[in-house]
Motif scaffolding. Structure first.
Motif, PDB file in Angstrom:
ATOM      1  N   ILE A 190       0.665  -1.067   0.055  1.00 45.28           N
ATOM      2  CA  ILE A 190       0.309  -0.212  -0.275  1.00 45.28           C
ATOM      3  C   ILE A 190       1.007   0.950  -0.043  1.00 45.28           C
ATOM      4  O   ILE A 190       1.970   0.883   0.563  1.00 45.28           O
ATOM      5  CB  ILE A 190      -1.223  -0.052   0.840  1.00 45.28           C
ATOM      6  N   VAL A 191       0.361   2.125  -0.819  1.00 49.69           N
ATOM      7  CA  VAL A 191       0.756   3.976  -0.457  1.00 49.69           C
ATOM      8  C   VAL A 191      -0.073   4.481   0.062  1.00 49.69           C
ATOM      9  O   VAL A 191      -0.684   4.696  -0.099  1.00 49.69           O
ATOM     10  CB  VAL A 191       1.001   4.605  -2.399  1.00 49.69           C
ATOM     11  N   GLN A 192       0.892   5.190   1.029  1.00 46.20           N
ATOM     12  CA  GLN A 192       0.489   6.600   2.352  1.00 46.20           C
ATOM     13  C   GLN A 192       1.026   7.137   1.510  1.00 46.20           C
ATOM     14  O   GLN A 192       2.254   6.938   2.458  1.00 46.20           O
ATOM     15  CB  GLN A 192       0.440   5.563   3.093  1.00 46.20           C
ATOM     16  N   THR A 195       5.053   6.554   0.735  1.00 46.84           N
ATOM     17  CA  THR A 195       5.258   5.862   1.613  1.00 46.84           C
ATOM     18  C   THR A 195       5.040   4.631   1.123  1.00 46.84           C
ATOM     19  O   THR A 195       3.985   4.641   1.725  1.00 46.84           O
ATOM     20  CB  THR A 195       5.314   6.379   3.197  1.00 46.84           C
ATOM     21  N   VAL A 196       5.903   3.451   1.147  1.00 46.92           N
ATOM     22  CA  VAL A 196       5.224   1.988   0.396  1.00 46.92           C
ATOM     23  C   VAL A 196       5.450   1.237   1.163  1.00 46.92           C
ATOM     24  O   VAL A 196       6.305   0.888   2.018  1.00 46.92           O
ATOM     25  CB  VAL A 196       6.283   2.072  -0.367  1.00 46.92           C
ATOM     26  N   LEU A 197       3.856   0.492   2.070  1.00 46.36           N
ATOM     27  CA  LEU A 197       3.877  -0.240   2.544  1.00 46.36           C
ATOM     28  C   LEU A 197       3.928  -2.156   2.549  1.00 46.36           C
ATOM     29  O   LEU A 197       2.964  -1.920   1.834  1.00 46.36           O
ATOM     30  CB  LEU A 197       3.156   0.184   3.952  1.00 46.36           C
ATOM     31  N   THR A 198       4.557  -2.408   2.924  1.00 45.51           N
ATOM     32  CA  THR A 198       4.268  -3.839   3.148  1.00 45.51           C
ATOM     33  C   THR A 198       4.187  -4.898   4.106  1.00 45.51           C
ATOM     34  O   THR A 198       5.672  -4.729   4.732  1.00 45.51           O
ATOM     35  CB  THR A 198       4.962  -4.602   1.618  1.00 45.51           C
ATOM     36  N   ALA A 238      -5.817   3.573   1.706  1.00 45.42           N
ATOM     37  CA  ALA A 238      -4.927   3.396   1.047  1.00 45.42           C
ATOM     38  C   ALA A 238      -4.681   4.601  -0.427  1.00 45.42           C
ATOM     39  O   ALA A 238      -5.551   4.790  -1.209  1.00 45.42           O
ATOM     40  CB  ALA A 238      -3.808   2.590   1.329  1.00 45.42           C
ATOM     41  N   GLY A 239      -3.597   5.061  -0.580  1.00 45.39           N
ATOM     42  CA  GLY A 239      -4.079   6.349  -1.507  1.00 45.39           C
ATOM     43  C   GLY A 239      -3.607   5.285  -2.909  1.00 45.39           C
ATOM     44  O   GLY A 239      -4.436   5.967  -3.996  1.00 45.39           O
ATOM     45  N   PRO A 266      -4.788   3.865 -11.800  1.00 49.14           N
ATOM     46  CA  PRO A 266      -3.823   2.843 -11.281  1.00 49.14           C
ATOM     47  C   PRO A 266      -2.692   4.462 -10.504  1.00 49.14           C
ATOM     48  O   PRO A 266      -2.799   5.332 -11.403  1.00 49.14           O
ATOM     49  CB  PRO A 266      -3.306   2.296 -12.265  1.00 49.14           C
ATOM     50  N   GLY A 267      -2.082   4.261  -9.753  1.00 49.95           N
ATOM     51  CA  GLY A 267      -1.184   5.001  -9.020  1.00 49.95           C
ATOM     52  C   GLY A 267       0.185   5.892  -9.881  1.00 49.95           C
ATOM     53  O   GLY A 267       0.411   4.508 -10.627  1.00 49.95           O
TER      54      GLY A 267
END
Length: 284
Positions: A190-192, A195-198, A238-239, A266-267
């Protein structure tokens, strides 16, 4: 004319349709085996070292002694693939504990069965477009050794079936505590706010080879990454959301459980990472 798809089984190389596995094979009877899937690009096997290294770790985790070491296994896969002459392929690698009459307790001297297949890459994977996916969340009732790439995939199969029944593409696992782990055959990001989280690569997920490449690409793109657990609520708010695996690379997810993600398109971060990933596959 289409080049032949091949199968290597325990030292014998044949056309795919000619290979036959024993009815006593433990992968067939118990799901007692491990596997990897490698994609080739223009005659180059991408990420093979990472896949075989993970195969070795999976084998050690289930106390399965491989017939050759990592170096030998990589050479075997390369040799089988070269025989196929298929330019863009999916190479499936499976090691079963072996074949013997059905018994939960396996013989300690059992000889592992090695299967390698080379198939043409499906047509839909040749697209240059970032086709978006839709998803549902499903309860994660799997075992606590998901870091092993086991052939025992019933929970994943049922999750994908639930996605089909819901008319969506993906199924994302969520634990009872509301935390997201991974999708049925891919890792979830996810992108917040840039910031990319996994999820951390622990026993709750399979640490994907593409996941590792994406984290490296994030660093090269000056994107902040955080490996931590995140909740379903964070997923929905999430964005951007995207999933990764070695077969379909990086795919954006624009709707989860009927709720739109971001602006429903798509972001930017997803697109940037996909472009960088495809450049990487072209270079290696």
């Amino acid at each position: 004319m289409s080049l032949a798809e091949l199968a290597y089984l325990n030292g014998e190389l044949t056309e795919l349709h000619s290979a036959m596995v024993s009815i006593d094979d433990r992968a067939f009877l118990f799901g007692d085996g491990i596997y990897e899937v490698v994609r080739s690009y223009d005659r180059r096997l991408f990420g093979l070292d990472g896949h075989i290294d993970r195969l070795v770790r999976s084998a050690a985790a289930i106390e399965l002694k491989l017939p050759v070491d990592a170096v030998g296994f990589k050479e075997l896969v390369r040799t089988v693939y070269k025989k196929s002459e298929i330019t863009d392929a999916l190479v499936y690698i499976q090691v079963s504990r072996g074949a013997e009459p059905r018994n939960h307790l396996f013989s300690l001297d059992l000889k592992p069965a090695v299967l390698i297949t080379v198939r043409h890459l499906p047509d839909y994977l040749f697209s240059d477009h970032m086709d978006p996916l839709t998803a549902i969340t499903v309860p994660d009732g799997r075992w606590d050794m998901c870091h092993i790439k086991s052939t025992s995939l019933l929970a994943n199969i049922l999750a994908k079936h639930k996605a089909r029944e819901a008319g969506v593409d993906e199924a994302i696992f969520v634990r009872r505590n509301g935390l997201v782990t991974e999708a049925y055959a891919s890792n979830v990001f996810i992108v917040q706010e840039e910031t990319v989280l996994t999820h951390p690569a622990d026993n709750r997920i399979l640490g994907g080879i593409t996941r590792g490449f994406v984290l490296d690409l994030c660093a090269k793109q000056d994107l902040r990454t955080v490996e931590r657990e995140f909740s379903r609520d964070e997923l929905l708010s999430a964005g951007e959301v995207f999933v990764t695996n070695s077969v379909y690379e990086i795919r954006p997810v624009v709707r989860v459980d009927g709720q739109q993600i971001g602006d429903g398109q798509p972001g930017r971060v997803t697109g940037m990472l996909l472009q960088a990933y495809r450049a990487l596959t072209a270079d290696q």
